[in-house]
Design an enzyme around this catalytic site. Structure first.
Site, PDB file in Angstrom:
ATOM      1  N   CYS A  64       0.122   1.083   7.613  1.00  0.00           N
ATOM      2  CA  CYS A  64      -0.419   0.981   6.167  1.00  0.00           C
ATOM      3  C   CYS A  64      -1.954   1.743   6.272  1.00  0.00           C
ATOM      4  CB  CYS A  64      -0.517  -0.484   5.469  1.00  0.00           C
ATOM      5  SG  CYS A  64       1.155  -0.678   4.876  1.00  0.00           S
ATOM      6  N   GLU A  89       0.803  -1.247   0.089  1.00  0.00           N
ATOM      7  CA  GLU A  89       0.068  -0.008   0.090  1.00  0.00           C
ATOM      8  C   GLU A  89       0.965   1.211   0.132  1.00  0.00           C
ATOM      9  OE1 GLU A  89      -1.962  -3.042   2.906  1.00  0.00           O
ATOM     10  OE2 GLU A  89       0.140  -2.482   2.160  1.00  0.00           O
TER      11      GLU A  89
END
Length: 140
Positions: free
Chosen positions: A79, A46
């Protein structure tokens, strides 16, 4: 999500002991960025995909990620929190919930608390088939 699975495959020989995760970011039904988890201690899928569009001006983005974004700081930042900071991400499509004991839904909670729409279970059987044998967690 199939494109995210393909990204996750690229991580298979590189990311241990972290899980092989793939991510794509979409704008107006076009993929604008891709990422996959790199070596231990380096950025997750991500964060890599987000970094590639850092200075670009997009609105109303969707993210497809094979595994729930992590909720905790390890060798890399959370993330889920990184996604929240990128205010243009409005929808996150997750393949499977992260089985890591520190996560297990906590990343989803961070995203929903930030009013990001979540859909879970996208192509989960394919993700388990393609990547499950490698879902081994270390100190991400």
């Amino acid at each position: 999500m199939r494109e995210a699975i393909l990204e996750g495959r690229k991580a298979l020989s590189k990311c241990a002991p972290n899980p092989p995760v793939g991510c794509v970011i979409v704008c107006d039904e076009k993929i604008i960025s891709r990422g996959y988890t790199s070596e231990k201690g380096k950025y997750h899928a991500e964060a890599i995909a987000l970094e590639k569009i850092r200075d670009l001006d997009y609105k109303n983005l969707a993210m497809f990620v094979t595994l729930e974004p992590c909720s905790f700081q390890g060798k890399t930042p959370s993330c889920a929190k990184t996604i929240v900071q990128k205010k243009e991400i409005k929808n996150v499509y997750v393949g499977i919930i992260d089985p890591h004991p520190k996560n297990q839904g906590n990343g989803i909670n961070i995203l929903t608390d930030a009013n990001i729409d979540i859909e879970i279970g996208i192509l989960k059987d394919e993700i388990y088939e393609e990547l499950n044998d490698f879902l081994i967690h270390g100190d991400s």
